[in-house]
Scaffold this active site. Structure first.
Site, mmCIF file in Angstrom:
data_model
loop_
_atom_site.group_PDB
_atom_site.id
_atom_site.type_symbol
_atom_site.label_atom_id
_atom_site.label_comp_id
_atom_site.label_asym_id
_atom_site.label_seq_id
_atom_site.Cartn_x
_atom_site.Cartn_y
_atom_site.Cartn_z
ATOM 1 N N TRP A 331 -5.894 -6.383 4.365
ATOM 2 C CA TRP A 331 -6.134 -5.207 5.218
ATOM 3 C C TRP A 331 -5.929 -3.926 4.412
ATOM 4 C CZ3 TRP A 331 -2.695 -1.269 6.671
ATOM 5 C CH2 TRP A 331 -3.159 -0.400 7.657
ATOM 6 N N HIS A 332 -4.953 -3.961 3.501
ATOM 7 C CA HIS A 332 -4.660 -2.760 2.719
ATOM 8 C C HIS A 332 -5.766 -2.427 1.730
ATOM 9 C CE1 HIS A 332 -0.499 -3.224 4.197
ATOM 10 N NE2 HIS A 332 -0.444 -1.921 4.010
ATOM 11 N N GLY A 333 -6.465 -3.413 1.237
ATOM 12 C CA GLY A 333 -7.519 -3.095 0.273
ATOM 13 C C GLY A 333 -8.307 -4.325 -0.131
ATOM 14 N N PHE A 492 -6.309 3.239 2.738
ATOM 15 C CA PHE A 492 -6.305 1.876 3.287
ATOM 16 C C PHE A 492 -7.064 1.775 4.607
ATOM 17 C CE2 PHE A 492 -2.061 2.016 0.996
ATOM 18 C CZ PHE A 492 -2.641 1.616 -0.184
#
Lengths: 492, 354
Positions: A331-333, A492
């Site tokens: 989800w962050h990257g 993000f």
């Protein structure tokens, strides 16, 4: 628009504040709400107007699906409810949200890896990531699931738009629940200026601004140089790089959240807390109860528990933990380093669970040391743009044949030269000075021995001490507000 | 305390602080960007701003620019003008300048149609490790025109910044009437009258009192900015070629103690890289000029007399006696021979020193 900019603090925020309460004072509550939505969309578009249709379309779609889901319990079913089951509507809604996120955020990642494995050369899409897409998508997925579970009440589109776009939390959270925001927007008492909330809001906003502008941006210089500029690092430079990023990320993101909480309070809206002194954590589970709390809550409620949580045996629990954190990392990257960071945390949580189940204990200081260092090392993978950057920092942190000490210590510690220790500019590759050590030390003291912002809110009193603290934080931040620096979580 | 009073005091005290800071920054003008002149003597000027501002007002006066870090600052433009007929040079020396600055400014001057015909570019070997600019460095913040940014925001950043050491420094300089460095805006160069006098009286005594001549340095400066530097130099060369600008490139004759800081293999690689892009005069190394501390203010800046030797070598002035080991024309054909010569020079120097 950035919270830490002159135009936001001195133009946008005062205008929105005064117009919003003026309209409410004239009993034009719907107009006030509409103005707040319009202002939030302006705030969002100020960055890049071409993203505006994406967030508008996403809101409209989720509002329709959410309304359909919440109406599906009614006896007299209409529209989609007549043709499709409630579950299939939910799955369709979630799939569309994930597809939107997948298209903008992950398309190139998948194409790149497909090219690599299939030895093909499909052209990358090079799409620009719409601002806040990860946050507003997750927030709306939660809304759909809550609607499916009949935990949402029905509100009109204007209310829904305010829930999604409310500018203090739009860009980088906290990720809020429909049920904790909508009643606040509807509450008549919140439409009147509340001086206690204004003072509290100013106080917490000042603290957040200080964290971001004065503390995080100072650490950013050393972290950025260490990760992105330097080609080699010595032992101390590598540690200074990783610790600088560890502190930068915390002060940057928690600073942003404090500002968001403070701004929302000006409008009599209470946002959930997102940080609770995470670097005081004594184990990794404790860390995740203190770090980005609203994301942890989302991952627990909408991924871990639906996967079965800890109810289906040990092996399944470990699998669920790993899956949840790998998804969290992703989800962050869109990158393998993010996946690996998620994997590391999932693994650490599983190990902690085994440790706990065996009833082992550990000294408090050792528990803290292990937890803090694990988190610090894992952040290296989170921050590094490429594997090579992560390896560069990590290998230098544990290599004892590249130690450089400050030149001034040469006369006292000259005997160390026999052990390959050099004397010279110990931090030049990260543009550091002796100040770097002082700042890292101060950073550690701040995160370990001081109250966090939430505790400060609870202790807040209308006295000279808090006035002095607020003014010092606010004034020193404004005086440092002369360079544009984005918040890390905007990526993000 | 009553809540409303608390809020009023918050805004009142904050406002008093800002306006006081604004006022102090304007009056003291620690970086010279406001040209307010309440305090006559400058302490640390932002040359990047002041010089572009000056050139903006005098853009047709000069057809030649001297680019380099502060080390080229001791060279009077008249020296170069004496070798190139009909030329009018401006010494665009900038503190801690590197290829990033040279490229940015050259691109700006070309874009703004400055009538530049000559570029006299001095490359520091120290640039191996440096590239770019630090946004928060107020002493070295480029003029907003160069970065295509707003002049209003630029001034605001200098009004609203917190610069205690620069403010105190400027006040002290004006009160104590000290003026160790004199910068001449009209020509761009600088000199140090107090140090010049001390050097003229007794070089030996001066050397004893200057710490950088009496410190042993380690070889820690590597070539970590290779790609960025080389790509920037390529672009500079291309810009000069396209726009018909004569490019004269040479390396700084760093003092031996400064030379001691460079990792030798990286230093050679840097020289090779420059040669692969353009021919140049190399004055670096351990030659009879660089090993003589009397030629320097400290280990970083050479004296005006050395700038005469440099230009005499570049422009082949037979009337000036130049030490035979000082200055070598280098290009991609003779770079290997040149490096071999430098290797011998370094070996002999190290043997002699040890």
């Amino acid at each position: 628009m950035l919270f830490n900019s002159y135009e936001f603090i001195f133009i946008f925020l005062p205008i929105v504040f005064f117009v919003y309460f003026y309209l409410n004072s004239r009993k034009l509550t719907e107009a006030a709400k509409g103005f707040l939505v319009f202002s939030s969309l302006f705030f969002y578009s100020y960055w890049e107007i071409k993203y505006l249709p994406i967030i508008l379309a996403s809101m409209l779609f989720n509002y329709l699906i959410g309304t359909t889901l919440s109406r599906s319990n009614e006896d007299n079913k209409k529209g989609l409810n007549k043709t499709f089951s409630k579950k299939s509507i939910l799955i369709f809604g979630i799939a569309c949200n994930i597809s939107l996120l997948g298209y903008f955020k992950y398309a190139d990642f998948f194409i790149e890896n497909f090219n690599l494995f299939a030895d093909l050369n499909i052209e990358l899409l090079h799409l620009l990531l719409p601002l806040a897409i990860s946050f507003f998508t997750f927030q709306q997925i939660a809304y759909l699931v809550d609607s499916y579970k009949c935990e949402t009440k029905e509100y009109d589109f204007l209310n829904y738009a305010l829930f999604v776009t409310f500018f203090p939390q739009l860009i980088a959270g906290p990720i809020v629940h429909h049920k904790e925001m909508m009643p606040q927007f509807a509450n008549v008492r919140n439409k009147v200026r509340n001086y206690r909330n204004i003072a509290l809001g100013l106080f917490i906003f000042s603290i957040g601004l200080f964290k971001k502008v004065v503390i995080a941006d100072t650490f950013a210089v050393w972290a950025n140089n260490g990760f992105d500029v330097a080609t080699t690092l010595n032992f101390f430079e590598a540690w200074a790089t990783s610790l600088s990023y560890t502190f930068q990320l915390y002060f940057d993101f928690s600073g942003y959240c404090d500002m968001a909480i403070g701004i929302a309070l000006l409008f009599n809206i209470k946002l959930p807390i997102n940080f609770n002194s995470p670097y005081k954590a004594l184990n990794i589970q404790d860390f995740w109860r203190r770090w980005h709390i609203t994301l942890s809550r989302f991952l627990r409620d909408y991924i871990y528990i639906p996967l079965g949580g800890n109810k289906k045996g040990n092996l399944r629990t470990y699998n669920n933990l790993m899956a949840t954190f790998i998804i969290g990392g992703f989800w962050h990257g869109a990158g393998w380093t993010f996946l690996f960071w998620g994997f590391l945390h999932g693994l650490a949580l599983s190990i902690h669970r085994v440790w706990q189940s065996l009833g082992f204990k550990m000294w408090t200081w050792l528990a803290w040391l292990i937890t803090f260092n694990f988190v610090n090392i894992a952040w290296i993978f989170f921050r590094a743009k490429e594997w090579e950057d992560a390896i560069k920092v990590l290998s230098s942190m544990f290599s004892f044949n590249n130690i450089v000490l400050p030149e001034r210590l040469q006369s006292i510690l000259v005997f160390l030269s026999d052990y390959n220790v050099e004397f010279g500019l110990w931090a030049q590759n990260i543009s550091g000075t002796n100040q770097t050590i002082v700042f890292i030390f101060l950073g550690l003291i701040l995160v370990l021995f001081f109250d966090n912002s939430t505790q400060k809110i609870n202790l807040f009193k209308f006295n000279k001490r808090y006035l002095f603290l607020s003014v010092i934080c606010f004034a020193s931040s404004i005086l440092s507000l002369n360079k544009v620096s984005e918040f890390l979580y905007f990526n993000f | 305390m009553v809540i409303k009073k608390w809020i009023k005091l918050f805004f009142l005290i904050s406002s008093i602080i800002y306006f006081s800071v604004f006022l102090v920054n304007y009056i003291i003008d620690p970086f010279g960007v406001f040209n307010s002149k309440f305090f006559e003597k400058e302490f640390q000027e932002n040359e990047r701003f002041i010089k572009v501002d000056f050139l903006e007002k005098n853009r047709n006066k000069f057809n030649g620019l001297m680019f380099g870090s502060s080390r080229i600052g001791t060279t009077p433009p008249s020296l170069i003008e004496s070798y190139i007929p009909n030329s009018k040079f401006y010494n665009f020396t900038l503190s801690s300048a590197n290829f990033y600055d040279y490229e940015k400014h050259l691109a700006y001057f070309i874009k703004e149609k400055y009538p530049i015909k000559y570029l006299y570019l001095q490359i520091d070997i120290e640039n191996m490790i440096r590239y770019g600019a630090v946004e928060s460095d107020y002493l070295r913040k480029p003029h907003p025109y160069v970065n295509n940014k707003s002049l209003f925001n630029y001034y605001l950043s200098y009004l609203g910044g917190f610069f205690p050491s620069n403010i105190i420094g400027k006040i002290r300089k004006n009160i104590n009437d000290l003026n160790p460095t004199v910068s001449i805006l009209e020509t761009g160069n600088w000199y140090k009258p107090i140090k010049d006098k001390a050097l003229a009286e007794s070089c030996e005594e001066y050397i004893k009192s200057e710490p950088t001549f009496n410190t042993k340095y380690n070889r820690t400066i590597d070539y970590s900015q290779r790609n960025k530097n080389i790509e920037a130099l390529k672009r500079i060369k291309k810009m000069t070629d396209i726009n018909g600008i004569s490019l004269i490139v040479f390396t700084t004759p760093h003092n031996k103690n400064m030379m001691d800081k460079f990792i030798i293999k990286d230093y050679f690689l840097f020289l090779r890289d420059i040669a692969s892009i353009t021919s140049y005069y190399d004055f670096s190394g351990y030659n009879s000029v660089t090993v003589n501390n009397c030629n320097y203010y400290e280990f970083s800046h050479y004296h005006k007399e050395i700038s005469k030797l440099i230009s005499a070598k570049i422009f082949n002035d037979q009337s000036i006696i130049i030490p035979s080991d000082f200055g070598h024309f280098v290009n991609k054909e003779n770079i290997d021979l040149h490096i071999d010569m430098l290797k011998h020079q370094i070996e002999s120097y190290l043997i002699k020193e040890n």
